[in-house]
Design a protein around this motif. Structure first.
Motif, PDB file in Angstrom:
ATOM      1  N   GLY A 206      79.375  49.274 -26.456  1.00 14.95           N
ATOM      2  CA  GLY A 206      80.990  49.106 -26.338  1.00 14.95           C
ATOM      3  C   GLY A 206      81.070  47.834 -27.202  1.00 14.95           C
ATOM      4  N   GLY A 207      80.255  46.793 -26.661  1.00 13.49           N
ATOM      5  CA  GLY A 207      80.343  45.257 -27.153  1.00 13.49           C
ATOM      6  C   GLY A 207      80.276  45.263 -28.697  1.00 13.49           C
ATOM      7  N   VAL A 208      79.299  45.729 -29.275  1.00  9.72           N
ATOM      8  CA  VAL A 208      78.951  46.005 -30.567  1.00  9.72           C
ATOM      9  C   VAL A 208      80.076  46.588 -31.311  1.00  9.72           C
ATOM     10  CG1 VAL A 208      77.483  47.269 -32.334  1.00  9.72           C
ATOM     11  CG2 VAL A 208      76.617  45.982 -30.472  1.00  9.72           C
ATOM     12  N   VAL A 209      80.676  47.637 -30.799  1.00 11.22           N
ATOM     13  CA  VAL A 209      81.872  48.375 -31.380  1.00 11.22           C
ATOM     14  C   VAL A 209      82.983  47.335 -31.495  1.00 11.22           C
ATOM     15  CG1 VAL A 209      83.503  50.212 -31.310  1.00 11.22           C
ATOM     16  CG2 VAL A 209      81.212  50.705 -30.972  1.00 11.22           C
ATOM     17  N   TYR A 210      83.312  46.721 -30.210  1.00 11.37           N
ATOM     18  CA  TYR A 210      84.584  45.732 -30.281  1.00 11.37           C
ATOM     19  C   TYR A 210      84.335  44.446 -31.302  1.00 11.37           C
ATOM     20  CZ  TYR A 210      87.327  41.919 -29.175  1.00 11.37           C
ATOM     21  OH  TYR A 210      88.389  41.006 -29.114  1.00 11.37           O
ATOM     22  N   LEU A 211      82.794  43.890 -31.084  1.00 10.15           N
ATOM     23  CA  LEU A 211      82.534  42.843 -31.926  1.00 10.15           C
ATOM     24  C   LEU A 211      82.645  42.952 -33.267  1.00 10.15           C
ATOM     25  CD1 LEU A 211      81.754  40.081 -31.368  1.00 10.15           C
ATOM     26  CD2 LEU A 211      79.532  40.563 -31.396  1.00 10.15           C
ATOM     27  N   TYR A 212      81.763  44.083 -33.830  1.00  9.00           N
ATOM     28  CA  TYR A 212      81.769  44.470 -35.415  1.00  9.00           C
ATOM     29  C   TYR A 212      82.970  45.339 -35.841  1.00  9.00           C
ATOM     30  CZ  TYR A 212      77.353  41.776 -34.436  1.00  9.00           C
ATOM     31  OH  TYR A 212      76.661  40.650 -34.156  1.00  9.00           O
ATOM     32  N   LEU A 213      82.893  46.492 -35.331  1.00  8.43           N
ATOM     33  CA  LEU A 213      83.447  47.519 -36.067  1.00  8.43           C
ATOM     34  C   LEU A 213      84.984  47.100 -35.831  1.00  8.43           C
ATOM     35  CD1 LEU A 213      83.359  50.291 -37.329  1.00  8.43           C
ATOM     36  CD2 LEU A 213      83.996  51.327 -34.858  1.00  8.43           C
ATOM     37  N   PHE A 214      85.455  46.345 -34.820  1.00  2.14           N
ATOM     38  CA  PHE A 214      86.939  45.966 -34.553  1.00  2.14           C
ATOM     39  C   PHE A 214      87.139  44.500 -35.172  1.00  2.14           C
ATOM     40  CE2 PHE A 214      87.674  48.960 -30.903  1.00  2.14           C
ATOM     41  CZ  PHE A 214      87.652  49.981 -31.426  1.00  2.14           C
TER      42      PHE A 214
ATOM     43  N   ALA B 228      75.353  53.529 -30.525  1.00  2.00           N
ATOM     44  CA  ALA B 228      73.949  53.354 -29.463  1.00  2.00           C
ATOM     45  C   ALA B 228      72.822  53.343 -30.324  1.00  2.00           C
ATOM     46  CB  ALA B 228      74.101  54.394 -28.371  1.00  2.00           C
ATOM     47  N   THR B 229      72.656  54.497 -31.488  1.00  2.00           N
ATOM     48  CA  THR B 229      71.615  54.458 -32.249  1.00  2.00           C
ATOM     49  C   THR B 229      71.501  53.096 -32.937  1.00  2.00           C
ATOM     50  OG1 THR B 229      72.012  56.806 -32.259  1.00  2.00           O
ATOM     51  CG2 THR B 229      70.422  55.842 -33.745  1.00  2.00           C
ATOM     52  N   ALA B 230      72.460  52.749 -33.110  1.00  2.00           N
ATOM     53  CA  ALA B 230      72.368  51.335 -34.155  1.00  2.00           C
ATOM     54  C   ALA B 230      71.964  50.114 -33.232  1.00  2.00           C
ATOM     55  CB  ALA B 230      73.877  50.729 -34.689  1.00  2.00           C
ATOM     56  N   VAL B 231      72.392  50.340 -31.843  1.00  4.15           N
ATOM     57  CA  VAL B 231      71.913  49.094 -30.964  1.00  4.15           C
ATOM     58  C   VAL B 231      70.405  49.487 -30.668  1.00  4.15           C
ATOM     59  CG1 VAL B 231      72.125  48.432 -28.623  1.00  4.15           C
ATOM     60  CG2 VAL B 231      74.085  48.874 -29.838  1.00  4.15           C
ATOM     61  N   GLY B 232      69.951  50.869 -30.626  1.00  9.24           N
ATOM     62  CA  GLY B 232      68.581  51.246 -30.277  1.00  9.24           C
ATOM     63  C   GLY B 232      67.529  50.912 -31.501  1.00  9.24           C
ATOM     64  N   PHE B 233      68.015  50.904 -32.603  1.00  9.60           N
ATOM     65  CA  PHE B 233      67.157  50.500 -33.725  1.00  9.60           C
ATOM     66  C   PHE B 233      67.173  48.947 -33.949  1.00  9.60           C
ATOM     67  CE2 PHE B 233      67.322  54.778 -35.504  1.00  9.60           C
ATOM     68  CZ  PHE B 233      65.980  54.915 -35.985  1.00  9.60           C
ATOM     69  N   ALA B 234      68.260  48.532 -33.465  1.00  5.76           N
ATOM     70  CA  ALA B 234      68.297  47.150 -33.499  1.00  5.76           C
ATOM     71  C   ALA B 234      67.373  46.359 -32.347  1.00  5.76           C
ATOM     72  CB  ALA B 234      69.484  46.246 -33.355  1.00  5.76           C
ATOM     73  N   ALA B 235      67.293  47.012 -31.205  1.00  7.28           N
ATOM     74  CA  ALA B 235      66.522  46.743 -30.162  1.00  7.28           C
ATOM     75  C   ALA B 235      65.035  46.688 -30.576  1.00  7.28           C
ATOM     76  CB  ALA B 235      66.820  47.445 -28.893  1.00  7.28           C
ATOM     77  N   VAL B 236      64.794  47.992 -31.073  1.00 11.87           N
ATOM     78  CA  VAL B 236      63.175  48.132 -31.753  1.00 11.87           C
ATOM     79  C   VAL B 236      62.760  47.328 -32.549  1.00 11.87           C
ATOM     80  CG1 VAL B 236      62.011  49.748 -32.763  1.00 11.87           C
ATOM     81  CG2 VAL B 236      63.466  50.725 -31.293  1.00 11.87           C
ATOM     82  N   ALA B 237      63.730  46.911 -33.645  1.00 15.35           N
ATOM     83  CA  ALA B 237      63.477  46.014 -34.617  1.00 15.35           C
ATOM     84  C   ALA B 237      63.354  44.491 -33.919  1.00 15.35           C
ATOM     85  CB  ALA B 237      64.538  45.900 -35.681  1.00 15.35           C
ATOM     86  N   SER B 238      64.313  44.205 -33.073  1.00 12.74           N
ATOM     87  CA  SER B 238      63.852  42.801 -32.412  1.00 12.74           C
ATOM     88  C   SER B 238      62.522  42.851 -31.582  1.00 12.74           C
ATOM     89  CB  SER B 238      65.135  42.742 -31.387  1.00 12.74           C
ATOM     90  OG  SER B 238      66.030  43.372 -31.542  1.00 12.74           O
TER      91      SER B 238
END
Lengths: 390, 346, 237
Positions: free
Chosen positions: B32-40, B256-266
């Motif tokens: 949710g945070g990512v959607v608000y922060l980036y997509l919006f 959520a997948t975007a967050v997941g992959f970003a977490a994996v990358a981090s």
């Protein structure tokens, strides 16, 4: 005829070869894909029935007419002054430019000439509508290719141009400002200074688009060599405007046959591109927007003083005769063949709109391309539905 | 594996429930945070507009409004669709997304399951979503959906390879498939004998990082690799027939997948939950700091994904296949070779 | 029509050179190739040129234009229906009556005979098209070609083999006027639904909306800038 470049030849041959492959090698059961009438890529309600083999197009047939409004019939029951309201809606992004050739045709039949100031202001708005129209193309091309940011820039900066149009005409989209013998109103005070700033903004928008979109390798990869139209084919199908110029045809009605507009007195350039592909069409239009800002700046600097309306009769009855006037509209050659029998209303008006011819090439050009390229080609041919269906 | 969590002795099932609930909450909050922060907001800033401003302060509750809207919408099945599979597809996609998070560590012991083959589990789970997308496209009985699904199938499979090959470089460098071990290797590692900031692999495995992020962009089907959903030609690709809650599920799983992959990358490249080098912080404190650290890193990486998404036009599918097979895979292979040679040499 | 040409604005500006060698040359070019198939021609010096050919030479005229005169650009093709509208001249008639009343005269009866325009004609339908020579910065011209369509057959040769772009224009003309183009690859509806009956642009096809409710505001139009003072009073009347 401009010489065909090697690039064009190769691309043409490649396209034909792809055609042959589709027919011989990959004989599979095809699929009919209806693109439209409600589809994001059709700018309205054009429908394209594509026969697909996998993602490759075997045959594509555009189906127009979902928005046909019968303007040619309607003009027969309207007075000359009322027709401009109708024709405003043909190419609704550059509305003013639609009025000009019709008014010029009526003036030619009546033997009236607009005063110089009216002519110059007409030319200013003619070019303003070109900018208002083509800016949206520049942004929309990005959307069709998946980059959604440029179109927001396009809408943002188009707003400045529309505001300038609105300040004079009172209408943002449909000014209905042109009159037989001149214009409805003069420019308001301070408009010319503001206009210079607007043109500055448009130029910086062009730079922005050049950096953001045209310079992108992905954009070039998607557009170069896609939808190549050789010059001779372009002329046969009656492609005009930027579509013809990007096939290397050095032809611009503003320069070659300028009637009733101020272009001969200005210093400007006709841009052509030899490649004839989608990139060339984008490039030419980008240069045309830049050139239009330069034209408008010159017009604003040199605008003569004087009346804006010639002496016209109270009730306009156009003498019997026939006149064909076409101008270089944002989308291409837009012309009216006006037949008058001395009445208040035209006897017949044949409206020659640019997009009708520009889109009629699609069955030829879409053969053998991939589905994503359909979108690229349609976007780069640039049509307005109102201009196809009239 | 120790059974102590935050100093409490709990039964295995209690711990599991706590871990799963915490995990799901974290995923949804981050998404949710990512959607608000980036997509919006971030995108609105890029496109010189305001974005949502009405729902909550600076539109921060807009997402809730959107979710409410989707939940109210009619759940439409098209006439010829295969109802069971049509309904199943979003669930598969969402499941694959959530299963990805199972092994991503957020602290010394803040992980749902600490598998020995952690990174391969993540990659395997993420590829499951292809299945959901393919059957969604087929079950929709829509030509656009079918074409989108097939494009997605081709694309996701093509980009699995550079993704896996990029990870192998990290695995060789860390000497383990376990994500906790990889985090530890970065935290305690040295760059040619200098251990001031540990050895975050983004510095020594920068080629792998680049390839990984490009492949992630493609796995997520974000522009410039969004041919499967290409809204200007396929309208929305495999999602075209989905409405209401099913579309919401796709929407959540996409981000959520975007967050997941970003977490994996981090975790793989930016040191995961650990702070650079060992700063002598106790494990207990790291259970508080760790999730914040990895969340920050992940959110920043998602930012990169969205920045790219809204800057570029999209590739045609043959062009993106060419990019994968002709550029990314050879470079990833060369990277593995060089890494292995260096690993043996030093 | 020749009288009209001399009153035209550009012609006035061009009065020093009332003959137009370029356009006369175009006419000559058609005459040379088509012989007596060229029925009538019209040159408005500095403005435009019309060539009317026999219907059986319609496609040949296109070939001459494209291959011999280098007019490779196809502009448009359409049809003229010269029948005076059987529904009267709608608001024209109303204005005529009003003007006649002011002048104290009887309004003229609406015309019933075909009144052909430039280059004349003898049939109800005329097919006309425009082609141009483009691509050379200082050598641009266009010509309007016309041909009478026989009233009994309503067929004419298609231009598609010569100008591929005529395809859609002929489909439109076929559906709007009911003319058949021989040799067209597929005459089918382009704008109208495929079950549409009638040919809307024919003069005897009623524009029903206008038959039911006349277009308002023709006599009491608002004053326009620049309109003469002596007419203001008339407008108020």
């Amino acid at each position: 005829m401009t010489a065909v470049t090697d690039r064009q030849k190769l691309q043409y041959i490649a396209a034909r070869a792809a055609d042959a492959r589709v027919n011989v090698e990959l004989e599979t059961e095809g699929m009919t894909l209806n693109i439209g009438p409600q589809h994001p890529a059709t700018h309205g309600t054009l429908r394209i029935v594509a026969q697909l083999d996998g993602e490759q197009v075997i045959a594509a047939e555009p189906v127009a007419g979902y928005m046909h409004r019968g303007y040619e019939k309607l003009t027969e029951v309207r007075t000359y002054a009322q027709v401009t309201t109708l024709v405003n809606r043909i190419d609704w992004l550059g509305s003013f430019a639609n009025e000009v050739p019709f008014i010029l045709a009526a003036e030619q039949l009546m033997g009236i000439e607009a005063p110089p100031r009216a002519t110059w202001i007409r030319t200013i708005f003619f070019e303003m509508s070109r900018i208002a129209n083509l800016i949206l193309f520049l942004g929309d091309m990005g959307v069709q290719l998946g980059a959604i940011t440029p179109v927001f820039f396009a809408f943002r900066d188009r707003e400045f141009v529309l505001n300038q149009i609105e300040r004079v005409t009172g209408g943002r989209f449909h000014p209905n400002f042109d009159r037989i013998g001149g214009l409805k109103d003069d420019l308001p005070k301070g408009w010319i200074e503001d206009n210079k700033r607007t043109m500055e903004k448009v130029r910086s928008f062009c730079d922005e688009i050049e950096d953001l979109l045209m310079g992108s390798e992905i954009f070039q990869e998607r557009t170069r060599g896609i939808g190549v139209i050789p010059p001779d084919v372009a002329l046969q199908y009656g492609l005009s405007g930027a579509n013809a110029r990007s096939s290397g045809i050095d032809w611009d009605l503003r320069r070659d046959n300028c009637i009733g507009l101020a272009y001969p007195e200005l210093d400007w350039k006709v841009w052509t591109h030899p490649d004839g592909d989608s990139f060339a069409r984008f490039w030419v239009r980008l240069q045309e927007v830049r050139e239009a800002t330069r034209i408008i700046d010159q017009l604003c600097d040199g605008i003569p003083s004087g009346p804006i309306m010639a002496k016209v009769p109270r009730i306009i009855k156009v003498p019997a005769g026939e006149a064909w006037i076409s101008t270089e509209n944002p989308l291409g050659e837009m012309g009216y063949y006006v037949v008058s029998q001395g009445d208040l209303t035209p006897f017949r008006v044949k409206i020659r709109s640019a997009s009708f011819n520009n889109v009629s090439i699609t069955p030829w050009i879409l053969r053998g391309v991939y589905v994503p390229d359909i979108i690229t080609i349609l976007a780069s041919l640039y049509f307005i539905l109102g201009d196809i269906d009239r | 594996m120790t059974h102590a969590l935050l100093g409490l002795e709990l039964a295995y099932w209690q711990q599991t429930i706590i871990r799963v609930l915490a995990g799901v909450t974290a995923i949804l909050l981050l998404t949710g945070g990512v959607v608000y922060l980036y997509l919006f907001k971030f995108v609105s800033f890029m496109q010189s507009r305001l974005g949502p401003m009405e729902a909550g302060p600076y539109g921060s509750l807009q997402l809730l409004a959107e979710v409410g809207k989707w939940l109210q919408k009619e759940d439409v099945f098209t006439e010829n669709s295969d109802r069971f599979i049509f309904g199943l597809a979003p669930a598969i996609v969402l499941a694959s997304t959530f299963l990805m998070f199972v092994v991503i560590p957020a602290g010394p012991n803040a992980v749902i399951a600490d598998l020995g083959t952690g990174i391969y589990y993540v990659l395997a789970m993420s590829s499951l979503s292809v299945l959901g997308i393919l059957i969604a496209g087929w079950a929709s009985a829509n030509k656009y959906a079918l074409m989108g699904a097939l494009r997605a199938g081709g694309q996701l499979i093509a980009y699995e390879l550079p993704l896996v090959l990029a990870v192998i470089g990290v695995v060789i460098a860390a000497g383990s498939l376990n994500l906790q071990d990889i985090v530890a290797a970065q935290s305690e590692g040295e760059i040619f004998g200098w251990g001031g900031i540990g050895n975050p692999y983004v510095l020594t495995q920068f080629v792998a990082f680049g390839i990984f992020m490009i492949a992630v962009q493609a796995e997520l089907a974000q522009t410039p690799f969004d041919m499967p959903v290409a809204e200007s030609e396929l309208v929305a690709g495999y999602m075209v027939e989905y409405t209401g809650i099913r579309f919401l599920v796709y929407f959540i799983s996409e981000f959520a997948t975007a967050v997941g992959f970003a977490a994996v990358a981090s975790t793989l490249f930016l040191g995961g939950w650990a702070l650079p080098a060992s700063w002598g912080i106790s494990d207990g404190a790291m259970h508080v700091i760790g999730p914040i650290v990895i969340a920050t890193k992940a959110v920043l990486l998602v930012g990169v994904v969205f920045w790219t998404r809204f800057s570029f036009p999209r590739f045609r599918e043959d062009q993106l296949q060419r990019l994968a097979w002709k550029f990314l895979i050879p470079i990833a292979l060369a990277n593995i070779l060089v890494t292995a040679v260096l690993k043996v040499a030093f | 029509m020749t009288d009209d040409a001399t009153t035209d604005t550009a012609a006035e500006a061009d009065e020093a050179a009332p003959t137009d060698e370029l356009r006369e040359g175009i006419v000559e070019g058609f005459r040379e190739r088509l012989g007596d198939a060229v029925v009538d021609t019209e040159v408005q010096p500095g403005l435009d040129v019309w060539v009317r050919v026999r219907a059986d030479a319609w496609r040949e005229a296109a070939e001459v234009a494209r291959h011999h005169l280098d007019a490779r650009y196809f502009t448009f093709l359409s049809v003229l229906d010269w029948l005076p509208s059987p529904f009267g001249r709608s608001m024209d008639a109303a204005v005529d009556v009003e003007l006649a009343r002011r002048a104290g005269e009887e309004a003229a009866a609406p015309a019933t005979e075909l009144a052909h325009g430039v280059t004349g004609g003898s049939t109800r339908f005329q097919v006309f098209a425009r082609v141009a020579k483009v691509g050379h910065p200082n050598d641009f011209w266009g010509v309007t070609l016309k041909a009478d369509v026989p009233d009994d057959t309503l067929t004419v040769d298609s231009w598609v083999p010569v100008y591929a772009g005529a395809d859609w224009h002929e489909r439109e003309a076929w559906e709007m006027f009911g003319l058949t183009f021989v040799g067209h690859p597929g005459l089918r509806h382009i704008y109208l639904p495929s079950d549409f009956e009638g040919h809307p642009l024919r003069k005897d096809f009623p524009l029903l909306a206008r038959q039911v409710k006349p277009w308002p505001g023709i006599v009491d139009v608002e004053p326009m800038p620049g309109s003469g003072d002596e007419e203001e009073g008339e407008a108020d009347a």
